[in-house]
Design a protein around this motif. Structure first.
Motif, mmCIF file in Angstrom:
data_model
loop_
_atom_site.group_PDB
_atom_site.id
_atom_site.type_symbol
_atom_site.label_atom_id
_atom_site.label_comp_id
_atom_site.label_asym_id
_atom_site.label_seq_id
_atom_site.Cartn_x
_atom_site.Cartn_y
_atom_site.Cartn_z
ATOM 1 N N ILE A 80 -17.545 -13.025 8.038
ATOM 2 C CA ILE A 80 -18.260 -12.019 7.149
ATOM 3 C C ILE A 80 -19.703 -12.609 7.399
ATOM 4 C CG2 ILE A 80 -18.897 -10.755 5.016
ATOM 5 C CD1 ILE A 80 -15.971 -11.686 4.290
ATOM 6 N N THR A 93 -18.898 -7.711 9.804
ATOM 7 C CA THR A 93 -17.988 -8.902 10.340
ATOM 8 C C THR A 93 -18.463 -9.180 11.603
ATOM 9 O OG1 THR A 93 -16.224 -7.773 11.357
ATOM 10 C CG2 THR A 93 -16.118 -8.268 8.790
ATOM 11 N N THR A 134 -10.064 -13.799 3.137
ATOM 12 C CA THR A 134 -11.434 -14.444 3.313
ATOM 13 C C THR A 134 -10.934 -15.821 2.962
ATOM 14 O OG1 THR A 134 -11.722 -14.328 0.801
ATOM 15 C CG2 THR A 134 -12.397 -12.510 2.458
#
Length: 145
Positions: free
Chosen positions: A5, A74, A90
């Motif tokens: 991210i 991303t 994540t």
């Protein structure tokens, strides 16, 4: 498959660019805390790959993370090539499930008017939040299924 991210983006109003806030809370069944689009049924979180943004940059437009109104920008994963139902995790333990690829663009946005193209309707994805937690720039994003 793993990516990262690179930007966490929110906006107070709909129909506007989002700004990078660095870290944000993802709320189960809602989306990003403080974002105008939170709680929008199956489109709780929007994601767009930096690689998709680079396609528009290559056409000469100075666009950045959040300019396509995506919540999470991303890199390292070709998001729109994954099937609906794909689950992501994540590095902070938040689980997301992809619910939609692209979206209908009812009006041509400023980006489309400027360069004749916009990638969000084709390459942006939407997800629902399965488990709550914080998400931050630099977090790993792993494809689970």
């Amino acid at each position: 498959m793993k990516g990262r991210i690179v930007s966490v983006n929110i906006s107070e109003g709909k129909g506007e660019k989002k700004r990078n806030v660095g870290t944000c809370r993802l709320l189960k069944d809602k989306g990003l805390s403080g974002d105008a689009h939170a709680g929008f049924m199956h489109r709780q979180v929007s994601l767009l790959a930096r690689e998709s943004i680079d396609k528009i940059r290559a056409k000469g437009l100075d666009v950045n993370a959040g300019d396509f109104a995506e919540n999470l920008t991303t890199e390292g994963i070709t998001l729109h090539e994954l099937p609906v139902g794909t689950t992501f995790r994540t590095s902070g333990g938040v689980l997301l499930r992809m619910t939609q690829i692209g979206k209908e663009c009812h009006t041509r946005c400023n980006i489309f008017q400027t360069v004749g193209d916009c990638v969000m309707p084709r390459e942006g994805i939407f997800a629902e939040v399965l488990t709550e937690g914080d998400v931050s720039e630099g977090d790993e994003l792993e494809v689970l299924s």
